[in-house]
Design a protein around this motif. Structure first.
Motif, PDB file in Angstrom:
ATOM      1  N   CYS A 198      -4.508  -0.424  10.311  1.00  0.00           N
ATOM      2  CA  CYS A 198      -4.494  -1.432   9.395  1.00  0.00           C
ATOM      3  C   CYS A 198      -2.857  -1.977   9.258  1.00  0.00           C
ATOM      4  O   CYS A 198      -2.612  -3.127   9.026  1.00  0.00           O
ATOM      5  CB  CYS A 198      -4.732  -0.743   8.052  1.00  0.00           C
ATOM      6  SG  CYS A 198      -4.660  -2.117   6.680  1.00  0.00           S
ATOM      7  N   CYS A 227      -2.169   3.413   7.022  1.00  0.00           N
ATOM      8  CA  CYS A 227      -3.534   3.604   8.287  1.00  0.00           C
ATOM      9  C   CYS A 227      -3.230   3.142   9.459  1.00  0.00           C
ATOM     10  O   CYS A 227      -2.874   1.750   9.264  1.00  0.00           O
ATOM     11  CB  CYS A 227      -4.606   3.300   7.544  1.00  0.00           C
ATOM     12  SG  CYS A 227      -5.149   3.990   5.931  1.00  0.00           S
ATOM     13  N   CYS A 256       0.868  -1.102  -0.040  1.00  0.00           N
ATOM     14  CA  CYS A 256      -0.006  -0.051   0.128  1.00  0.00           C
ATOM     15  C   CYS A 256       0.833   1.325  -0.041  1.00  0.00           C
ATOM     16  O   CYS A 256       1.960   1.233   0.415  1.00  0.00           O
ATOM     17  CB  CYS A 256      -0.810  -0.224   1.102  1.00  0.00           C
ATOM     18  SG  CYS A 256      -2.035   1.476   1.023  1.00  0.00           S
ATOM     19  N   ASN A 301      -8.038   3.386  -1.631  1.00  0.00           N
ATOM     20  CA  ASN A 301      -7.826   4.715  -0.897  1.00  0.00           C
ATOM     21  C   ASN A 301      -7.689   5.943  -1.912  1.00  0.00           C
ATOM     22  O   ASN A 301      -7.749   7.026  -1.434  1.00  0.00           O
ATOM     23  CB  ASN A 301      -6.351   4.778  -0.106  1.00  0.00           C
ATOM     24  CG  ASN A 301      -5.330   4.595  -1.079  1.00  0.00           C
ATOM     25  OD1 ASN A 301      -5.115   5.139  -2.322  1.00  0.00           O
ATOM     26  ND2 ASN A 301      -3.974   3.783  -0.833  1.00  0.00           N
TER      27      ASN A 301
HETATM   28  S1  SF4 Z   1      -6.501   0.810   4.957  1.00  0.00           S
HETATM   29 FE1  SF4 Z   1      -5.173   2.107   4.550  1.00  0.00          FE
HETATM   30  S2  SF4 Z   1      -3.083   1.135   5.058  1.00  0.00           S
HETATM   31 FE2  SF4 Z   1      -4.720  -0.278   4.741  1.00  0.00          FE
HETATM   32  S3  SF4 Z   1      -4.496  -0.997   2.713  1.00  0.00           S
HETATM   33 FE3  SF4 Z   1      -6.143   0.729   2.642  1.00  0.00          FE
HETATM   34  S4  SF4 Z   1      -5.221   2.412   2.383  1.00  0.00           S
HETATM   35 FE4  SF4 Z   1      -3.457   0.878   2.936  1.00  0.00          FE
END
Ligand code: SF4
Ligand SMILES: C[S@@+](CC[C@H](N)C(=O)[O-])C[C@H]1O[C@@H](n2cnc3c(N)ncnc32)[C@H](O)[C@@H]1O
Length: 338
Positions: free
Chosen positions: A39, A36, A32, A108
């Motif tokens: 996550c 976040c 990614c 995202n």
């Molecule tokens: S929630 Fe945030 S860190 Fe997790 S995959 Fe989606 S954008 Fe990436």
């Protein structure tokens, strides 16, 4: 086109509790471009080796077999699905299947400004875009990247490309963005976006989740009511994870995915394919079937079908977060596909 043995009903992805699976989440990558905090850790997460990731051709084959078993909706996710260089090709391949499913992406949004049009042209129907805050400072604190403007540009590009409806996913973190409930809803209503708050789930590799700090469905409802919104529950949710409410008599709506405090497992019709080709019956499953080895060992469609059906047949009734013996799965959300 469904897989049948002469005289027998068509093979389906049905579990012991009679739940028929129609919705497939496909993770294109575990990587990614944001971090976040609910996550992923800031650094140190081991990525899947590229050679372990399914190719576009392998993904399409699994999806084709799944559509022959009754899957009618496919959502690409991750990690961040749009960082995969062949994402447009993957959408085009899946939408060209004989039993083409309804195709959507959860993203995202950072790369939608350039990809919304090509994805739409390739057959994508809808997008869910994650946006947890409208404050650039809070965004940078929550995602460890200063890129709120790119998300907002992505939302505008999705709208311009005709991807509709645009759903926005929001996870609230106590003391970080939980004061923004009302302002996020006002923004979404003004922009014609369909916003859904998602309760934070224990799926982060840092094991930072705690029931005590999680912002619950009932707190979100309280905040909305205190802010003066009149909410009326819309009946007939079916297998949808979001409970939807008309705002001020409608037609505007807001949704809440109360995964932890108001689980919807009884109506679950979702199955997941990880980026490295494992077939999972639940986000919280501790077992999964290795389709990648089957694919690379030359298995025929019958062998894939039998494995896919077998894994679903063994699906547990619920996620078990409330069970004192609950154990978080070893794969984090980003590696399973959210
Ligand atoms: S929630 Fe945030 S860190 Fe997790 S995959 Fe989606 S954008 Fe990436
Ligand atoms: C894992 S992300 C993958 C797709 C894409 N990167 C995105 O953020 O939309 C899919 C969704 O899961 C949500 N999510 C991630 N971790 C979560 C957690 N621990 N609990 C609840 N939702 C989570 C994200 O906010 C996002 O809406």
């Amino acid at each position: 086109m469904t897989r049948t043995v002469a005289g027998a009903p068509p093979a389906r992805l049905v579990d012991r509790f009679g739940r028929e699976h129609r919705d497939l989440r496909v993770s294109l990558t575990d990587r990614c471009n944001l971090r976040c905090t609910y996550c992923m850790p800031a650094e140190g997460l081991a990525w899947l080796p590229s050679a372990d990731q399914l190719t576009a051709e392998e993904i399409t084959r699994v999806v084709r077999v799944a559509t022959e078993l009754g899957i009618t909706e496919v959502r690409l996710t991750g990690g961040e699905p749009l960082i995969r260089p062949d994402v447009v090709d993957i959408v085009a391949r899946i939408t060209a299947l004989p039993l083409a499913p309804d195709m959507s992406v959860t993203t995202n949004g950072l790369q939608l400004a350039s990809l919304a049009g090509p994805l739409r042209d390739a057959g994508l129907a809808r997008v869910n875009i994650s946006c947890d805050t409208l404050s650039p400072e809070t965004f940078a604190k929550l995602t460890l990247r200063d890129r709120l403007d790119d998300v907002l540009a992505g939302i505008a590009a999705a709208r311009a490309a005709g991807l509709a409806p645009i759903k926005v996913n929001t996870v609230l973190m106590r003391g970080v963005n939980d004061h923004e409930v009302a302002s996020l809803v006002r923004w979404a209503l003004d922009e014609g976006l369909s916003l859904r708050f998602i309760e934070q789930m224990p799926l982060d590799p840092q094991h930072g989740w705690s029931r005590a700090t999680m912002v619950t469905r009932s707190e979100i409802l309280d905040q909305l009511q205190r802010a003066g919104f009149q909410l009326s529950a819309i009946p007939g949710r079916g297998s949808a994870p979001a409970e939807e409410f008309l705002v001020d008599g409608g037609p505007a709506r807001v949704g809440i995915v109360g995964s932890v405090t108001n689980p919807f497992c009884d109506a679950c019709d979702r199955v997941r394919l990880t980026a490295d080709g494992h077939w999972r019956s639940c986000l919280f499953a501790h077992q999964e079937a290795d389709l990648r080895t089957l694919l690379r060992d030359g298995a025929d469609d019958e062998a894939l079908t039998a494995t896919m059906i077998g894994e679903i047949a063994a699906k547990k009734r619920g996620h078990g977060i409330d069970d004192p013996a609950f154990l978080q799965p070893s794969r984090p959300m980003s590696a399973i596909g959210g």
